[in-house]
Motif scaffolding. Structure first.
Motif, PDB file in Angstrom:
ATOM      1  N   VAL A  68       0.904  -1.111  -0.051  1.00  0.00           N
ATOM      2  CA  VAL A  68      -0.038  -0.027   0.153  1.00  0.00           C
ATOM      3  C   VAL A  68       0.829   1.159   0.102  1.00  0.00           C
ATOM      4  CG1 VAL A  68      -1.411   1.188   1.385  1.00  0.00           C
ATOM      5  CG2 VAL A  68      -1.956  -1.156   1.133  1.00  0.00           C
ATOM      6  N   ALA A  69       0.597   2.382  -0.606  1.00  0.00           N
ATOM      7  CA  ALA A  69       1.498   3.452  -0.957  1.00  0.00           C
ATOM      8  C   ALA A  69       0.885   4.578  -0.153  1.00  0.00           C
ATOM      9  CB  ALA A  69       1.537   3.855  -2.434  1.00  0.00           C
ATOM     10  N   GLY A  70       1.723   5.247   0.552  1.00  0.00           N
ATOM     11  CA  GLY A  70       1.253   6.699   1.130  1.00  0.00           C
ATOM     12  C   GLY A  70       0.217   6.660   2.221  1.00  0.00           C
ATOM     13  N   ARG A  71       0.010   5.444   2.903  1.00  0.00           N
ATOM     14  CA  ARG A  71      -0.516   5.722   4.212  1.00  0.00           C
ATOM     15  C   ARG A  71      -0.283   4.378   5.072  1.00  0.00           C
ATOM     16  NH1 ARG A  71      -4.329   3.407   0.465  1.00  0.00           N
ATOM     17  NH2 ARG A  71      -5.469   1.361   1.131  1.00  0.00           N
ATOM     18  N   THR A  72      -0.243   4.828   6.420  1.00  0.00           N
ATOM     19  CA  THR A  72       0.299   3.866   7.553  1.00  0.00           C
ATOM     20  C   THR A  72      -0.436   4.068   8.731  1.00  0.00           C
ATOM     21  OG1 THR A  72       2.178   2.928   8.690  1.00  0.00           O
ATOM     22  CG2 THR A  72       2.351   5.158   7.812  1.00  0.00           C
ATOM     23  N   SER A  73      -0.695   3.074   9.548  1.00  0.00           N
ATOM     24  CA  SER A  73      -1.231   3.256  11.095  1.00  0.00           C
ATOM     25  C   SER A  73      -0.066   3.838  11.791  1.00  0.00           C
ATOM     26  CB  SER A  73      -1.763   2.296  11.525  1.00  0.00           C
ATOM     27  OG  SER A  73      -0.979   0.911  11.668  1.00  0.00           O
ATOM     28  N   ALA A  74       1.283   3.541  11.420  1.00  0.00           N
ATOM     29  CA  ALA A  74       2.392   4.210  11.940  1.00  0.00           C
ATOM     30  C   ALA A  74       2.218   5.732  12.091  1.00  0.00           C
ATOM     31  CB  ALA A  74       3.628   3.744  11.534  1.00  0.00           C
TER      32      ALA A  74
ATOM     33  N   ASP B 136       0.654   8.953  -2.476  1.00  0.00           N
ATOM     34  CA  ASP B 136       0.106   7.516  -3.214  1.00  0.00           C
ATOM     35  C   ASP B 136       0.734   7.300  -4.358  1.00  0.00           C
ATOM     36  OD1 ASP B 136      -1.212   5.247  -3.983  1.00  0.00           O
ATOM     37  OD2 ASP B 136      -3.127   6.470  -4.247  1.00  0.00           O
ATOM     38  N   ARG B 137       2.108   6.734  -4.183  1.00  0.00           N
ATOM     39  CA  ARG B 137       2.929   6.607  -5.408  1.00  0.00           C
ATOM     40  C   ARG B 137       3.894   5.359  -5.165  1.00  0.00           C
ATOM     41  NH1 ARG B 137       5.363  11.543  -6.023  1.00  0.00           N
ATOM     42  NH2 ARG B 137       7.145  10.939  -4.946  1.00  0.00           N
TER      43      ARG B 137
ATOM     44  N   GLY C 126       6.391  23.906   2.971  1.00  0.00           N
ATOM     45  CA  GLY C 126       7.308  23.454   3.873  1.00  0.00           C
ATOM     46  C   GLY C 126       7.537  22.127   4.025  1.00  0.00           C
ATOM     47  N   LEU C 127       6.346  21.257   3.832  1.00  0.00           N
ATOM     48  CA  LEU C 127       6.704  19.849   3.772  1.00  0.00           C
ATOM     49  C   LEU C 127       7.364  19.270   2.713  1.00  0.00           C
ATOM     50  CD1 LEU C 127       3.207  19.164   5.421  1.00  0.00           C
ATOM     51  CD2 LEU C 127       5.286  19.420   6.596  1.00  0.00           C
ATOM     52  N   TRP C 128       7.192  17.789   2.584  1.00  0.00           N
ATOM     53  CA  TRP C 128       7.989  17.423   1.471  1.00  0.00           C
ATOM     54  C   TRP C 128       7.091  16.100   0.777  1.00  0.00           C
ATOM     55  CZ3 TRP C 128      13.189  17.846  -0.732  1.00  0.00           C
ATOM     56  CH2 TRP C 128      14.020  19.111  -0.208  1.00  0.00           C
ATOM     57  N   ASP C 129       6.772  15.943  -0.207  1.00  0.00           N
ATOM     58  CA  ASP C 129       6.107  14.866  -0.836  1.00  0.00           C
ATOM     59  C   ASP C 129       7.023  13.453  -0.711  1.00  0.00           C
ATOM     60  OD1 ASP C 129       3.616  16.060  -1.155  1.00  0.00           O
ATOM     61  OD2 ASP C 129       4.171  16.479  -3.308  1.00  0.00           O
ATOM     62  N   CYS C 130       6.596  12.485   0.239  1.00  0.00           N
ATOM     63  CA  CYS C 130       7.480  11.514   0.416  1.00  0.00           C
ATOM     64  C   CYS C 130       6.921  10.189   0.120  1.00  0.00           C
ATOM     65  CB  CYS C 130       7.901  11.381   1.864  1.00  0.00           C
ATOM     66  SG  CYS C 130       8.731  12.815   2.407  1.00  0.00           S
ATOM     67  N   ASN C 131       7.555   9.188  -0.342  1.00  0.00           N
ATOM     68  CA  ASN C 131       7.404   7.903  -0.707  1.00  0.00           C
ATOM     69  C   ASN C 131       7.559   7.251   0.649  1.00  0.00           C
ATOM     70  OD1 ASN C 131       9.300   7.764  -3.780  1.00  0.00           O
ATOM     71  ND2 ASN C 131       6.856   7.745  -3.396  1.00  0.00           N
ATOM     72  N   LEU C 132       6.342   6.352   1.035  1.00  0.00           N
ATOM     73  CA  LEU C 132       6.180   5.221   1.805  1.00  0.00           C
ATOM     74  C   LEU C 132       5.254   3.921   1.387  1.00  0.00           C
ATOM     75  CD1 LEU C 132       5.491   5.541   5.719  1.00  0.00           C
ATOM     76  CD2 LEU C 132       4.161   4.005   4.224  1.00  0.00           C
ATOM     77  N   LEU C 133       5.977   2.859   1.417  1.00  0.00           N
ATOM     78  CA  LEU C 133       5.223   1.715   1.243  1.00  0.00           C
ATOM     79  C   LEU C 133       5.115   0.895   2.236  1.00  0.00           C
ATOM     80  CD1 LEU C 133       6.628   0.811  -2.463  1.00  0.00           C
ATOM     81  CD2 LEU C 133       4.674   2.143  -1.794  1.00  0.00           C
ATOM     82  N   THR C 134       3.960   0.329   2.492  1.00  0.00           N
ATOM     83  CA  THR C 134       3.994  -0.840   3.818  1.00  0.00           C
ATOM     84  C   THR C 134       2.983  -2.043   3.047  1.00  0.00           C
ATOM     85  OG1 THR C 134       2.904  -0.872   5.873  1.00  0.00           O
ATOM     86  CG2 THR C 134       1.712   0.517   4.494  1.00  0.00           C
ATOM     87  N   THR C 135       3.365  -3.197   3.717  1.00  0.00           N
ATOM     88  CA  THR C 135       2.379  -4.301   3.391  1.00  0.00           C
ATOM     89  C   THR C 135       1.264  -4.521   4.036  1.00  0.00           C
ATOM     90  OG1 THR C 135       3.520  -5.631   5.172  1.00  0.00           O
ATOM     91  CG2 THR C 135       4.473  -5.792   2.908  1.00  0.00           C
TER      92      THR C 135
END
Length: 242
Positions: free
Chosen positions: A42-48, A67-68, A83-92
């Motif tokens: 899953v891209a761009g979201r996490t319960s962390a 979401d990328r 002031g923020l940065w668009d960031c990649n995050l992937l999680t299972t």
């Protein structure tokens, strides 16, 4: 926060799940990452992150998750106008496969570290508000240092590489053996830290691979002239189960 244990100071208890260099990868490969797969990740979201993201300012991050996917394994962060940065995050977590690592697994990864100040790459685990083990975290302002953490039971090392192999832009092989009574880290085939604590016999967690951006609290944030994207690459990531 978490108990700090420097490399070489952890109690090295015998553990059949800990593994050693010869036996750590014995078994079956049960996961091989495809960072372009919507089935694995899953891209761009996490319960962390609070409210599943997209921001996590309380953890001193300038992240705005996007979401990328990252089919080439390159995780990036791009400056925004707010002031923020668009960031990649992937999680299972939440994916169709919903893969979880568990006690006894061995995680192997090959990574190329970032060079830009403010970049904060990591491979880590998460489930149910915790179960976090950090295969690695890195900050280019500490160019030869890797953060290796078992936040389940408090084992932690700020490990400094004496060889010069860990450096901004360097490619590094990582291995983490997730033992019940000790989690063991290897860097470029050399055992560098055993925490003597482990994750327990019933532990499991989802995988997260991401690039965060530091807000300047503990590590420098990107300078005002840093308009090029920050990036690091995870060339491969696999999990072996005995």
């Amino acid at each position: 926060m978490f108990g700090q244990v420097e490399a070489g100071q952890a109690e090295d208890r015998p553990d059949e799940n800990r593994g050693d260099e010869a036996g750590a990868t014995a078994g079956q490969v049960v996961f091989r990452a495809d960072f372009g797969s919507a089935r694995q990740w899953v891209a761009g979201r996490t319960s962390a992150y609070p409210r599943m993201g997209p921001t996590n300012r309380g953890d001193h991050k300038l992240d705005h998750l996007v979401d990328r996917y990252c089919p080439d394994g390159r995780f990036t962060a791009t400056r925004r106008t707010d002031g923020l940065w668009d960031c990649n995050l992937l999680t299972t977590e939440g994916s169709l496969d919903a893969f979880q690592v568990r006690t006894g697994d061995t995680l192997d990864a090959r990574v190329t570290l970032p060079a830009g100040l403010g970049a904060w790459p990591a491979i880590w685990t998460w489930r149910g508000g915790g179960n976090e083990v950090d295969a690695f975290e890195y900050h280019p302002d500490n160019p030869s240092l890797l953060e290796l953490s078992n936040n389940v039971r408090g084992g932690h090392s700020y490990w400094t590489d004496p060889t010069g192999a860990v450096a901004p832009g360097a490619t590094v092989d990582l291995r983490v053996v997730l033992g019940a009574r000790s989690v063991v880290w290897y860097v470029n085939g050399v055992r560098v830290f055993a925490d003597g604590r482990g994750v327990g016999t019933a532990w499991s967690a989802y995988l997260i691979v991401n690039l965060s951006v530091s807000d300047g609290t503990y590590h420098p944030r990107p300078g005002p002239g840093q308009n090029d994207p920050l990036s690091w690459t995870c060339h491969s990531l696999s999990v072996t189960r005995p």
